[in-house]
Design an enzyme around this catalytic site. Structure first.
Site, short mmCIF file in Angstrom:
data_model
loop_
_atom_site.label_atom_id
_atom_site.label_comp_id
_atom_site.label_asym_id
_atom_site.label_seq_id
_atom_site.Cartn_x
_atom_site.Cartn_y
_atom_site.Cartn_z
CB CYS B 102 1.59 -1.26 -5.01
SG CYS B 102 3.11 -1.93 -5.91
CB ILE B 103 -0.52 1.24 -0.32
CG1 ILE B 103 0.35 0.18 0.45
CG2 ILE B 103 -1.89 1.61 0.50
CD1 ILE B 103 1.05 0.82 1.43
#
Lengths: 418, 103
Positions: B102-103
């Site tokens: 997840c960014i």
């Protein structure tokens, strides 16, 4: 005469053209930019169009007006990059040679990656808001929608502007309240992540807002398929969510041209050095913005900060010097929270979003990770900044490409709520 | 940084119980972590674990999509092998960090 070729005249490509035309001697370098489109969309505006905060026509301008004098614009689809020949083939068969290539072809939605998403219900009861058409069609739908189960949904990460789906849910809450029909709408936020956002402290703050606005969250949901007829979304783990109106963020993928060029990862993003922004594919190919695989947010602010670093590095590369520019993953995003308020987050590869003041440490006027009206005005003012300063490569006062730690409550204070 | 005792040795783990040094991993260690995760290991499970470790050593970020295209398993089966949060669970058994897709 040497050739510098930029693929893509969106936010990142246009900024690079504007930066480089000022830095490279015109008698030595020809800069060419290729894009098949005629329209430059103000993409942050897509979020506001469905709620009629912006009219669709307020977020479009012509690509041409932002391409500086001295840069040649080629309006043709790109077939592929032939990296071993240092050439780019266009769809019309023409080849463009380059000495240095910048890939700025961005990302697009790929709804066909999810079974059942595309089909007769697409843009009828299943909408995206990550495209001009999607946002415009959803606007028409919401004008007459009588209520029911609205599900705001993320298919898989990474996506462009990772906070936008949450902002959409917040704005939907406000929109239906203002229409006097909030009691007729059941709002659910469905995400493959653990919580509301990708970073822990921001998640804590944002989860609180979800609760306050009566938005149910379904985390850890990895979508397998959509049944448009039955209006259900299924995940691989066996969870099912019912909807009447599904607002989804489909899988985001890099341009299919990247795949045709044999240069992408499994989502068609180009492997890129996260500090220098040089591609890992070949030395004379650089990548910027959403097209890279770097672990930063896919967002206009990121492209803006990257552009400053990349300009410096390209000049060093051309001069045969070491590239000293090092991108730190800096992102700066306004998060609309509804009711005329917003919060602001500022973070990088290593530092997650925290509370504090921005851009002037200790002063603000913007507050980090806190709701305020000033932040909301900041977000609306940003459209002017975008068209008039950002994409034409003018520096934004007080905001540097490297993230500042001053003014941030870094440790150990936990994010306060309330 | 804490350690936890598995298979008669102390291995370095973070607060969430993810091992911080893959060098300390053995199949017995993996077996004991799997028990904590209530996963009954079969040869198919170990095949997936070994794929995850190879990817980690090659510095390839792991995602559910990547598992689906691995040729080792498909996403549906991956969920059956490691129910409820398969990537997190399998990463813990494999002795590699919790995935940050997840960014």
């Amino acid at each position: 005469m040497k050739n510098l070729l930029i693929l893509g005249a969106g936010t990142a490509g246009t900024m690079m053209a504007n930066h480089l035309v000022k830095k490279l001697p015109a008698n030595e370098w020809q800069i060419t930019i290729v894009d098949k489109e005629k329209t430059h969309y103000y993409q942050p505006g897509y979020l506001f169009v469905p709620f009629d905060i912006y009219k669709p026509e307020q977020i479009v301008k012509s690509i041409d007006q932002f391409i500086p004098k001295g840069v040649k614009l080629v309006r043709e689809p790109i077939d592929r990059i032939a990296k071993d020949e240092d050439q780019v083939y266009l769809a019309n068969g023409e080849a463009l040679s380059y000495d240095l290539l910048i890939v700025a072809t961005g990302t697009d939605i790929a709804p066909d990656e999810i079974e059942g998403m595309l089909g007769e219900h697409w843009q009828e009861s299943i909408f995206d808001f990550y495209t001009f058409d999607g946002a415009s069609n959803l606007r028409k739908k919401l004008m007459n929608w009588e209520g029911g189960k609205m599900v705001v949904h993320i298919c898989e990460m990474p996506i462009k502007c990772p906070v936008a789906p949450l902002e959409f849910a917040f704005l939907a809450d406000s929109f239906f309240k203002n229409k006097g029909m909030r009691d007729k709408v059941d709002l659910t936020f469905v995400t493959p992540m653990d919580g509301a956002f990708t970073k822990p402290r921001a998640t804590k703050e944002l989860n609180y807002l979800l609760e306050q606005k009566n938005i149910r969250i379904v985390p850890n949901f990895n979508v397998e398929r959509v049944d448009g007829e039955a209006r259900k979304v299924y995940d691989y783990g066996g969870q099912v969510v019912d909807y009447d109106l599904l607002v989804t963020v489909p899988t985001n993928m890099g341009d299919p041209m990247i795949e045709r060029s044999g240069m992408g990862d499994d989502l068609n993003f180009v492997p890129t050095n996260k500090a220098t922004l040089q591609s890992l594919v070949k030395d004379n190919i650089f990548v910027i913005g959403d097209a890279t695989n770097v672990p930063a947010s896919k967002a206009g602010s990121v492209a803006h900060f990257e552009a400053e670093v990349l300009t410096e590095n390209i000049l060093a590369y051309i001069a045969g010097k070491e590239m000293n520019g090092s991108f730190d993953g800096h992102a700066n995003c306004f998060v609309e929270t509804g009711n005329g308020k917003a919060l602001l987050i500022d973070f990088n590869y290593d530092q997650e979003p925290v509370t504090g003041t921005f851009p002037i440490p200790g002063v603000g006027p913007l507050r980090l990770l806190k709701e305020s009206r000033v932040n909301h005005w900041g977000k609306l003012a940003f459209r002017w900044i975008y068209w008039n300063m950002l994409i034409t490569g003018k520096p934004i006062p007080f905001v540097s490409s490297a993230m500042m730690t001053a003014g941030k409550d870094i440790e150990p204070a936990p994010a306060e709520v309330g | 940084m804490a350690t936890r005792a598995y298979a008669g040795t102390n291995v370095a783990c973070n607060d969430e119980g993810y091992m911080t040094n893959l060098e300390e991993w053995t199949q017995q260690v993996g077996e004991e972590i799997a028990k904590e995760e209530e996963v009954e290991m079969t040869p198919k499970h170990w095949e997936v674990i070994s794929f995850l470790q190879d990817q980690y050593r090659a510095e390839v970020p792991l995602t559910i999509r990547k598992i689906g295209k691995s040729g080792v398993t498909n996403i549906k089966e991956f969920y059956q092998l490691f129910p409820n949060g398969p990537l997190k669970k399998a990463s813990r058994i494999a002795g590699i960090p919790k995935p940050v897709s997840c960014i």
